[in-house]
Enzyme design. Structure first.
Site, PDB file in Angstrom:
ATOM      1  N   LYS A   1     -56.514  41.502 -20.398  1.00 20.71           N
ATOM      2  CA  LYS A   1     -57.649  40.690 -20.837  1.00 20.71           C
ATOM      3  C   LYS A   1     -57.729  40.593 -22.366  1.00 20.71           C
ATOM      4  O   LYS A   1     -58.033  39.532 -22.909  1.00 20.71           O
ATOM      5  CB  LYS A   1     -58.950  41.271 -20.286  1.00 20.71           C
ATOM      6  CG  LYS A   1     -60.133  40.369 -20.565  1.00 20.71           C
ATOM      7  CD  LYS A   1     -61.360  40.751 -19.771  1.00 20.71           C
ATOM      8  CE  LYS A   1     -62.461  39.716 -20.008  1.00 20.71           C
ATOM      9  NZ  LYS A   1     -63.669  40.042 -19.252  1.00 20.71           N
TER      10      LYS A   1
ATOM     11  N   GLU B   1     -56.767  34.826  -2.377  1.00 19.48           N
ATOM     12  CA  GLU B   1     -55.617  34.698  -3.283  1.00 19.48           C
ATOM     13  C   GLU B   1     -54.289  34.496  -2.550  1.00 19.48           C
ATOM     14  O   GLU B   1     -53.368  33.871  -3.074  1.00 19.48           O
ATOM     15  CB  GLU B   1     -55.509  35.915  -4.199  1.00 19.48           C
ATOM     16  CG  GLU B   1     -56.581  35.983  -5.282  1.00 19.48           C
ATOM     17  CD  GLU B   1     -57.843  36.682  -4.813  1.00 19.48           C
ATOM     18  OE1 GLU B   1     -57.970  36.959  -3.596  1.00 19.48           O
ATOM     19  OE2 GLU B   1     -58.711  36.959  -5.669  1.00 19.48           O
TER      20      GLU B   1
ATOM     21  N   PHE C   1     -61.411  49.957 -14.014  1.00 22.04           N
ATOM     22  CA  PHE C   1     -61.944  49.110 -12.956  1.00 22.04           C
ATOM     23  C   PHE C   1     -60.979  47.951 -12.675  1.00 22.04           C
ATOM     24  O   PHE C   1     -60.527  47.278 -13.593  1.00 22.04           O
ATOM     25  CB  PHE C   1     -63.309  48.561 -13.383  1.00 22.04           C
ATOM     26  CG  PHE C   1     -63.892  47.607 -12.380  1.00 22.04           C
ATOM     27  CD1 PHE C   1     -64.198  48.035 -11.089  1.00 22.04           C
ATOM     28  CD2 PHE C   1     -64.103  46.282 -12.711  1.00 22.04           C
ATOM     29  CE1 PHE C   1     -64.714  47.152 -10.159  1.00 22.04           C
ATOM     30  CE2 PHE C   1     -64.624  45.390 -11.781  1.00 22.04           C
ATOM     31  CZ  PHE C   1     -64.927  45.824 -10.495  1.00 22.04           C
ATOM     32  N   GLN C   2     -60.672  47.764 -11.408  1.00 23.16           N
ATOM     33  CA  GLN C   2     -59.752  46.717 -10.955  1.00 23.16           C
ATOM     34  C   GLN C   2     -58.382  46.794 -11.625  1.00 23.16           C
ATOM     35  O   GLN C   2     -57.771  45.771 -11.921  1.00 23.16           O
ATOM     36  CB  GLN C   2     -60.374  45.327 -11.138  1.00 23.16           C
ATOM     37  CG  GLN C   2     -61.606  45.172 -10.243  1.00 23.16           C
ATOM     38  CD  GLN C   2     -62.048  43.743 -10.043  1.00 23.16           C
ATOM     39  OE1 GLN C   2     -61.959  42.930 -10.949  1.00 23.16           O
ATOM     40  NE2 GLN C   2     -62.526  43.444  -8.846  1.00 23.16           N
TER      41      GLN C   2
ATOM     42  N   MET D   1     -45.073  34.664  20.495  1.00 24.40           N
ATOM     43  CA  MET D   1     -43.744  35.198  20.218  1.00 24.40           C
ATOM     44  C   MET D   1     -43.675  36.684  20.590  1.00 24.40           C
ATOM     45  O   MET D   1     -42.663  37.173  21.097  1.00 24.40           O
ATOM     46  CB  MET D   1     -43.395  34.980  18.741  1.00 24.40           C
ATOM     47  CG  MET D   1     -41.990  35.320  18.370  1.00 24.40           C
ATOM     48  SD  MET D   1     -40.783  34.438  19.374  1.00 24.40           S
ATOM     49  CE  MET D   1     -40.475  32.998  18.365  1.00 24.40           C
TER      50      MET D   1
HETATM   51  C1  LIG Z   1     -39.821  33.779  14.195  1.00 25.10           C
HETATM   52  C2  LIG Z   1     -38.609  33.425  13.392  1.00 25.10           C
HETATM   53  C3  LIG Z   1     -37.445  33.029  14.012  1.00 25.10           C
HETATM   54  C4  LIG Z   1     -36.339  32.617  13.281  1.00 25.10           C
HETATM   55  N1  LIG Z   1     -35.245  32.141  13.940  1.00 25.10           N
HETATM   56  C5  LIG Z   1     -34.255  31.530  13.244  1.00 25.10           C
HETATM   57  C6  LIG Z   1     -33.189  30.833  13.889  1.00 25.10           C
HETATM   58  O1  LIG Z   1     -33.126  30.763  15.106  1.00 25.10           O
HETATM   59  N2  LIG Z   1     -32.272  30.219  13.117  1.00 25.10           N
HETATM   60  C7  LIG Z   1     -32.324  30.249  11.755  1.00 25.10           C
HETATM   61  O2  LIG Z   1     -31.484  29.635  11.115  1.00 25.10           O
HETATM   62  N3  LIG Z   1     -33.277  30.937  11.122  1.00 25.10           N
HETATM   63  C8  LIG Z   1     -34.261  31.561  11.827  1.00 25.10           C
HETATM   64  N4  LIG Z   1     -35.268  32.199  11.147  1.00 25.10           N
HETATM   65  C9  LIG Z   1     -35.249  32.218   9.679  1.00 25.10           C
HETATM   66  C10 LIG Z   1     -34.412  33.359   9.116  1.00 25.10           C
HETATM   67  O3  LIG Z   1     -35.168  34.541   9.140  1.00 25.10           O
HETATM   68  C11 LIG Z   1     -33.958  33.046   7.667  1.00 25.10           C
HETATM   69  O4  LIG Z   1     -35.086  32.813   6.869  1.00 25.10           O
HETATM   70  C12 LIG Z   1     -33.103  31.822   7.555  1.00 25.10           C
HETATM   71  O5  LIG Z   1     -32.138  31.772   8.581  1.00 25.10           O
HETATM   72  C13 LIG Z   1     -32.383  31.798   6.216  1.00 25.10           C
HETATM   73  O6  LIG Z   1     -31.913  30.522   5.955  1.00 25.10           O
HETATM   74  P1  LIG Z   1     -30.689  30.228   5.004  1.00 25.10           P
HETATM   75  O7  LIG Z   1     -29.508  31.016   5.409  1.00 25.10           O
HETATM   76  O8  LIG Z   1     -30.571  28.762   4.951  1.00 25.10           O
HETATM   77  O9  LIG Z   1     -31.089  30.858   3.617  1.00 25.10           O
HETATM   78  P2  LIG Z   1     -32.287  30.676   2.590  1.00 25.10           P
HETATM   79  O10 LIG Z   1     -33.217  31.820   2.751  1.00 25.10           O
HETATM   80  O11 LIG Z   1     -32.871  29.311   2.612  1.00 25.10           O
HETATM   81  O12 LIG Z   1     -31.485  30.941   1.257  1.00 25.10           O
HETATM   82  C14 LIG Z   1     -30.888  29.937   0.550  1.00 25.10           C
HETATM   83  C15 LIG Z   1     -29.499  30.337   0.102  1.00 25.10           C
HETATM   84  O13 LIG Z   1     -29.035  29.272  -0.713  1.00 25.10           O
HETATM   85  C16 LIG Z   1     -28.692  29.760  -1.979  1.00 25.10           C
HETATM   86  N5  LIG Z   1     -29.045  28.769  -2.987  1.00 25.10           N
HETATM   87  C17 LIG Z   1     -30.257  28.515  -3.521  1.00 25.10           C
HETATM   88  N6  LIG Z   1     -30.173  27.534  -4.430  1.00 25.10           N
HETATM   89  C18 LIG Z   1     -28.881  27.158  -4.469  1.00 25.10           C
HETATM   90  C19 LIG Z   1     -28.162  26.201  -5.232  1.00 25.10           C
HETATM   91  N7  LIG Z   1     -28.762  25.417  -6.136  1.00 25.10           N
HETATM   92  N8  LIG Z   1     -26.829  26.083  -5.019  1.00 25.10           N
HETATM   93  C20 LIG Z   1     -26.189  26.898  -4.129  1.00 25.10           C
HETATM   94  N9  LIG Z   1     -26.829  27.817  -3.389  1.00 25.10           N
HETATM   95  C21 LIG Z   1     -28.154  27.942  -3.562  1.00 25.10           C
HETATM   96  C22 LIG Z   1     -29.447  31.051  -2.159  1.00 25.10           C
HETATM   97  O14 LIG Z   1     -28.786  31.892  -3.079  1.00 25.10           O
HETATM   98  C23 LIG Z   1     -29.460  31.596  -0.740  1.00 25.10           C
HETATM   99  O15 LIG Z   1     -28.312  32.341  -0.465  1.00 25.10           O
HETATM  100  C24 LIG Z   1     -36.371  32.653  11.871  1.00 25.10           C
HETATM  101  C25 LIG Z   1     -37.527  33.101  11.238  1.00 25.10           C
HETATM  102  C26 LIG Z   1     -38.654  33.459  11.970  1.00 25.10           C
HETATM  103  C27 LIG Z   1     -39.875  33.877  11.251  1.00 25.10           C
HETATM  104  C1  LIG Z   2     -48.728  38.569   8.942  1.00 24.46           C
HETATM  105  C2  LIG Z   2     -47.940  38.779  10.188  1.00 24.46           C
HETATM  106  N1  LIG Z   2     -48.298  39.720  11.080  1.00 24.46           N
HETATM  107  C3  LIG Z   2     -47.597  39.902  12.219  1.00 24.46           C
HETATM  108  C4  LIG Z   2     -46.489  39.136  12.478  1.00 24.46           C
HETATM  109  C5  LIG Z   2     -45.681  39.349  13.749  1.00 24.46           C
HETATM  110  N2  LIG Z   2     -45.740  38.146  14.607  1.00 24.46           N
HETATM  111  C6  LIG Z   2     -44.737  37.246  14.634  1.00 24.46           C
HETATM  112  S1  LIG Z   2     -45.043  35.952  15.624  1.00 24.46           S
HETATM  113  C7  LIG Z   2     -46.527  36.582  16.073  1.00 24.46           C
HETATM  114  C8  LIG Z   2     -47.433  35.851  17.031  1.00 24.46           C
HETATM  115  C9  LIG Z   2     -47.993  34.614  16.466  1.00 24.46           C
HETATM  116  O1  LIG Z   2     -48.988  34.126  17.333  1.00 24.46           O
HETATM  117  P1  LIG Z   2     -49.523  32.643  17.237  1.00 24.46           P
HETATM  118  O2  LIG Z   2     -49.869  32.326  15.832  1.00 24.46           O
HETATM  119  O3  LIG Z   2     -50.577  32.447  18.233  1.00 24.46           O
HETATM  120  O4  LIG Z   2     -48.229  31.780  17.576  1.00 24.46           O
HETATM  121  P2  LIG Z   2     -47.447  31.605  18.966  1.00 24.46           P
HETATM  122  O5  LIG Z   2     -46.280  32.539  18.928  1.00 24.46           O
HETATM  123  O6  LIG Z   2     -48.383  31.915  20.071  1.00 24.46           O
HETATM  124  O7  LIG Z   2     -47.015  30.183  18.950  1.00 24.46           O
HETATM  125  C10 LIG Z   2     -46.752  37.814  15.449  1.00 24.46           C
HETATM  126  C11 LIG Z   2     -47.953  38.651  15.652  1.00 24.46           C
HETATM  127  C12 LIG Z   2     -46.119  38.178  11.500  1.00 24.46           C
HETATM  128  N3  LIG Z   2     -45.033  37.416  11.638  1.00 24.46           N
HETATM  129  N4  LIG Z   2     -46.871  38.002  10.392  1.00 24.46           N
END
Ligand SMILES: Cc1cc2nc3c(=O)[nH]c(=O)nc-3n(C[C@H](O)[C@H](O)[C@H](O)COP(=O)(O)OP(=O)(O)OC[C@H]3O[C@@H](n4cnc5c(N)ncnc54)[C@H](O)[C@@H]3O)c2cc1C
Ligand SMILES: Cc1ncc(C[n+]2csc(CCOP(=O)(O)OP(=O)(O)O)c2C)c(N)n1
Ligand SMILES: [Mg+2]
Lengths: 155, 567
Positions: free
Chosen positions: B162, B50, B112-113, B478
Site C-alpha cells: 500500500k 475474487e 492485518f490482511q 462426473m
Molecule cells: C473432466 C475432464 C475431462 C477431460 N478429458 C479430456 C479428454 O478426453 N481429452 C482431452 O484432450 N483432454 C481432456 N481433458 C483436459 C486435459 O486435462 C488437458 O487440459 C488437455 O488435454 C491439455 O490439452 P493440450 O495438450 O492441448 O495442452 P494445453 O494445456 O492447451 O497446452 C498447450 C501446449 O501448447 C504449447 N504452446 C503454447 N503456446 C504455444 C505456441 N505459441 N507455439 C507452440 N506451442 C505453444 C504449450 O507449451 C503447451 O505445451 C479433460 C479435463 C477435464 C477437466
Molecule cells: C472446484 C472443484 N471441486 C471438485 C471437483 C471434482 N469434480 C469434477 S466433476 C464434478 C461434478 C460436477 O457436477 P456438475 O457441475 O453437476 O456437472 P455434471 O458432471 O453433473 O454434468 C466434481 C465434483 C472439481 N472439478 N472442481
C-alpha cells in the site's frame, strides 16, 4: 541467476513441487553483483535430469543452466568439523587433519575445529576415518562446481 | 512530473491498452481504486468474488488472445484469487493479476490482511513480483505484461504494498523491455523442420494431434492449411477444439479419455504422429506403456522445451511458435517433389471411416427424458454453430466438447488442466464483454453453477446478456459416473440435494429463466433464449436432463487409448 529476492525459493519450490531431490544447493553473488551463481547436486535418470534442466531454464530468474557432469569439471565443498581433542585424541586429531590436508582453525582445551575443502567424497572419507565418538559437530556447505579448463558458463 | 504509485499503476494499464479490469476493492488497493475512479481509459468490472474476477479476466483472454487483467486486495482477496490463477496457469492463459499488499514496513509482522501472496502463488504463476520500491513499479508492470503474453503464455502476479501506491516518483512507461534471462524462441530449427517434413511425406498412417497451443498462438489457419494440403486426418485435444474445423471430413474429433473411438484408434495405430502445441497429457494418451505398444514416430512442435519428451519420447522435437513452424513446413511441402503415398493414405482414411462408423457418440434419441447430448446438438443448431461456449467441469463439459462441433478457434472456453468447477459463468462474462454482440452460452451443471452463482449480480449490473445452459441432472454427474463404474454404485455424496429453484433464483437477480422438462420443449426454449427479444437479457435455462446418462467413450484410469468403454 538474477540476484533477486525470491529466486532461491523459486528453485527450491520447483524441486519440491516436481518431486526432484536436492542433495545439496549452494548459492552466492558473483563478481557481477546482479548475478548469483548456484550449484545444485541432484540425482536422476537422463530423462529426469533433462526435465530438471528444462524446468530450471523456464524460471524467469534463471539466466543459464549447465549440467557440469556433462564434461570435465571441478567440485569443491567446505566442511567444518568440531572434534574431541582431549588426552590421546589431541595428537590423533591433529594427525588425521594433516593427512587429509585439513586446517585446525580453532582450539580449546577440549576441542579442535577443523576446516577442510575438497570434493564431497573426500570429506566423506575424512569423517569415515574419524572415530565416530570423536565427532562433536559437522557443518558442510554442499558442493560448488566449475568447468575444467577453458570451459565457462558465460555465453 | 511525479505521480503516486496508484496513478502509475493505472497509467501503466492504460498504456498497455487494457480494456477491462476485473476486480474487487479492499484496504490495500484503495489508493488504486481512487485512481480508477478518476480515469476513463479502461472499465472496471466489479465481480462478487475474487475468484470470478480472475476467471472473467481469463475468459476475456481466451476469447480475444489479449492479456486479461484482474485486481484484488491483500490477504483474503489474494487467496480468493488463487484458484483462478492456478486455472489460468494450467491452461497457459496470458494474464496479469495485481494484488494489494500491506505496507512495506508491516510485511512480516502478521499485519492485518497480510499473506505472503508471492509465496502462495509462486507454484501457479509464470512469474510474480513484489514491488518494494516505487521506482521499479512501472518497469515491473511492463515486464509482467511482456512475460504473460510471450513464449508459453501464463499468469503473472504483481504484488504492490500500500505504501508503494502512495509514494511518488517520475513516471515514464518503458516502450520496450528486454530480459537477459528470458528470450522465448519463435522460429523452429530448420534442420528439424526438414526432417519432420520428410517424415510426414513418408508416412503411411499419419495423424495430426493438435492442442491448445494452436489456439493460443492463433494458428488455426496454418493448421487447417497443412492438414488439407497433405490430406492428413486431424484430432484435437479438449483445449485445441476449433483449431481445426470439426465439420471438415478430415476431422476425427477430440481424442483422449472421452475422445471419439476413431480419434483414439487412429492415434494409437498411426505410424507418424505430429503433435502441435499439445502436451501429451495423462487424460489424452492414457497409460504411456500402452501407448508404446504400437511403434510410431513422433514429431512434437511446442514453444516450451519442457513440454517435449516430458511424458513420451519424441523423435523430432521442434521448439518454436506454431504458426512460424507450420508456415515453414507448408512452404517445404509445397516445393517438394515428393507427395505422400496416396494408396497408403486412402487405405488409412478408409480404416478411419470404419472406426467412425462405430458411431461412438450415439445416444437414445427416442427417450422422453431430456438427453444432455440432445440439448447440445440443438444448441449448435439454434446458434448456427457460431456461439462462444464456455463450460464448467463435469459431464456437461465433455458433452459440450463432443457435441458442439467447433469450427472456429477461441469459441470453446473451458478449464482443462485444473478442471475448475465454477469457471463457466465468470469466464462467460469476460467473453461477452469482449464480444458484446456475440452469442455466449455457458454450459454448466447444477453443481458447478453454484460455485460462482453470485456472479449473476455482476451480469445484471454490467448488462451481460449471456445464456446459461444448465444441464441439471441432480447429480455431480462426473463423480456419479465414476462411482457407478468403479465404486460398486456406492454414490457417496454425489447427489445434489435441496437444489434451489434456479428460475426463481435467476429472476431474483433480475434475469429471465425457464425450466424445461420435455425433449419437445428444448428447441423452443433455446430459440427463445437466443431470440432478438432476449438479446439484452441474461437467460437461465434449467434443463432437467437424464440423471443416469454417462459420458462415452471412456478410457478408465491407467488404461490405454484403444481400451475404451463404449456405449
Ligand atoms: C473432466 C475432464 C475431462 C477431460 N478429458 C479430456 C479428454 O478426453 N481429452 C482431452 O484432450 N483432454 C481432456 N481433458 C483436459 C486435459 O486435462 C488437458 O487440459 C488437455 O488435454 C491439455 O490439452 P493440450 O495438450 O492441448 O495442452 P494445453 O494445456 O492447451 O497446452 C498447450 C501446449 O501448447 C504449447 N504452446 C503454447 N503456446 C504455444 C505456441 N505459441 N507455439 C507452440 N506451442 C505453444 C504449450 O507449451 C503447451 O505445451 C479433460 C479435463 C477435464 C477437466
Ligand atoms: C472446484 C472443484 N471441486 C471438485 C471437483 C471434482 N469434480 C469434477 S466433476 C464434478 C461434478 C460436477 O457436477 P456438475 O457441475 O453437476 O456437472 P455434471 O458432471 O453433473 O454434468 C466434481 C465434483 C472439481 N472439478 N472442481
Ligand atoms: Mg450435475
Amino acid at each position: 541467476m538474477e540476484n533477486e529476492a525470491g529466486a532461491l525459493s523459486r528453485v527450491a519450490g520447483l524441486f519440491s513441487a516436481r518431486g526432484y531431490n536436492i542433495e545439496s544447493l549452494t548459492v552466492a553473488p558473483t563478481e557481477d553483483a546482479t548475478l548469483s551463481r548456484m550449484t545444485i547436486v541432484t540425482r536422476g535418470s537422463d530423462e529426469v535430469i533433462e526435465q530438471i534442466t528444462k524446468q530450471l531454464n523456464k524460471l524467469i530468474d534463471i539466466v543459464r543452466v549447465v549440467d557440469l557432469s556433462d564434461g570435465q569439471h571441478i567440485e569443491r565443498e567446505l566442511m567444518l568439523v568440531k572434534v574431541r581433542a582431549e588426552g590421546e585424541w589431541r595428537e590423533e586429531m591433529k594427525r588425521m587433519s594433516d593427512i587429509f590436508r585439513g586446517r585446525i582453525i580453532d582450539v580449546t582445551d577440549k576441542t579442535y575445529t577443523i576446516e577442510m575443502t575438497g570434493a564431497g567424497h573426500k570429506l566423506d572419507a575424512f569423517l569415515e576415518a574419524l572415530d565416530k565418538g570423536a565427532i562433536l559437530e559437522t557443518v558442510r556447505t554442499g558442493a560448488s562446481g566449475i568447468g575444467r579448463g577453458d570451459r565457462i558458463l558465460k555465453s | 512530473m511525479e505521480l503516486t504509485g496508484a496513478e502509475i499503476t493505472v497509467r501503466c494499464l492504460a498504456e498497455e491498452g487494457v480494456e477491462y479490469v476485473f476486480g474487487y476493492p479492499g484496504g490495500a488497493v484503495l489508493n488504486i481504486y481512487d485512481e480508477i475512479y478518476k480515469q476513463d481509459k479502461f472499465k472496471h468490472v466489479l465481480v462478487r468474488h475474487e475468484q470470478a474476477a480472475v476467471h472473467a479476466a481469463d475468459g476475456y483472454a481466451r476469447a480475444t488472445g489479449r492479456t486479461g487483467v484482474a485486481l484484488v486486495t491483500s490477504g483474503p482477496g489474494a487467496t480468493n484469487a488463487v484458484t483462478g490463477i492456478a486455472t489460468a496457469y494450467m491452461d497457459s492463459i496470458p494474464m496479469v493479476v495485481i494484488s494489494g499488499q500491506v505496507p512495506t514496513p508491516a510485511i512480516g509482522m502478521d499485519a492485518f490482511q497480510e499473506v505472503d501472496t508471492v509465496g502462495i502463488t509462486r507454484p501457479c504463476v509464470k512469474h510474480n513480483f513484489l514491488v518494494k520500491d516505487i521506482r521499479d513499479l512501472a518497469s515491473t508492470i511492463k515486464k509482467a505484461f511482456f512475460i504473460a503474453s510471450t513464449g508459453r503464455p501464463g499468469p503473472v502476479l504483481v504484488d504492490i504494498p500500500k505504501d508503494v501506491t502512495q509514494f511518488k516518483t517520475d513516471f515514464e512507461y518503458p516502450k520496450n523491455i528486454s530480459l537477459r534471462s528470458y528470450n522465448p524462441v519463435t522460429k523452429g530449427h530448420t534442420g528439424q523442420i526438414k526432417r519432420a517434413v520428410q517424415m510426414l511425406l513418408n508416412a503411411k498412417r499419419p495423424m495430426i494431434y493438435a492442442g491448445g497451443g494452436v489456439i493460443l498462438s492463433d494458428a488455426a489457419k496454418q493448421l487447417t492449411e497443412l492438414a488439407r494440403l497433405l490430406g492428413f486426418p486431424c484430432t484435437n485435444t479438449l483445449m485445441g477444439l476449433g483449431g481445426f474445423p470439426a465439420s471438415d471430413p478430415l476431422s476425427v474429433g477430440m481424442l483422449g479419455m472421452h475422445g471419439t473411438y476413431e480419434a483414439n484408434m487412429a492415434v494409437q495405430h498411426s505410424d507418424v504422429l505430429v503433435a502441435i502445441g499439445a502436451r501429451f497429457d495423462d487424460r489424452v494418451i492414457g497409460s504411456p506403456e500402452h501407448f508404446y505398444q504400437e511403434e510410431r514416430q513422433i514429431i512434437h512442435i511446442d514453444i516450451d522445451p519442457s513440454s517435449i519428451s516430458k511424458r513420451v519420447r519424441v523423435d523430432v522435437p521442434i521448439v518454436g511458435n506454431v504458426p512460424d513452424v507450420l508456415t515453414e513446413m507448408i512452404k517445404l511441402i509445397k516445393t517438394s517433389k515428393e507427395k505422400p503415398d496416396q494408396t497408403a493414405l486412402k487405405t488409412w482414411l478408409t480404416q478411419i471411416e470404419l472406426w467412425r462408423s462405430r458411431d461412438c457418440l450415439k445416444y437414445d434419441r427416442t427417450s422422453d427424458i431430456i438427453k444432455p447430448q440432445f440439448v447440445l446438438e440443438k444448441l449448435h443448431e439454434v446458434t448456427g454453430g457460431d456461439a462462444f461456449v464456455t463450460s464448467d467441469v463435469g459431464q456437461h463439459q465433455m458433452w459440450a466438447a463432443q457435441f458442439y462441433k467447433f469450427d472456429k478457434p477461441r469459441r470453446w472456453i473451458n478449464s482443462g488442466g485444473l478442471g475448475t468447477m465454477g469457471f463457466g459463468l465468470p469466464a462467460a462474462m469476460g467473453v461477452q464483454l469482449a464480444h458484446p454482440d456475440a452469442m455466449v452460452a455457458c454450459v454448466t451443471g447444477e453443481g458447478s453453477i453454484q460455485m460462482n452463482i453470485q456472479e449473476l449480480a455482476t451480469c445484471k449490473q454490467f448488462n451481460i446478456p449471456l445464456k446459461i445452459i444448465l444441464l441439471n441432472n441432480r447429480y455431480l454427474g462426473m463423480v456419479r459416473q465414476w462411482q457407478e463404474f468403479f465404486y460398486g454404485e456406492r454414490y457417496a455424496e454425489s447427489y445434489m440435494d435441496t437444489l434451489p429453484d434456479f428460475v426463481k433464483l435467476a429472476e431474483a437477480y433480475g434475469h429471465a429463466g425457464r425450466r424445461i422438462d420435455n425433449p419437445a420443449e428444448v428447441e423452443d426454449a433455446l430459440k427463445w433464449a437466443f431470440s432478438a427479444e432476449m438479446k439484452n437479457t441474461l437467460v437461465f435455462l434449467d434443463f432437467r436432463t437424464d440423471q443416469t446418462e454417462n459420458v462415452y467413450p471412456m478410457i478408465p484410469g491407467g488404461k490405454g487409448l484403444s481400451e475404451m468403454i463404449l456405449v
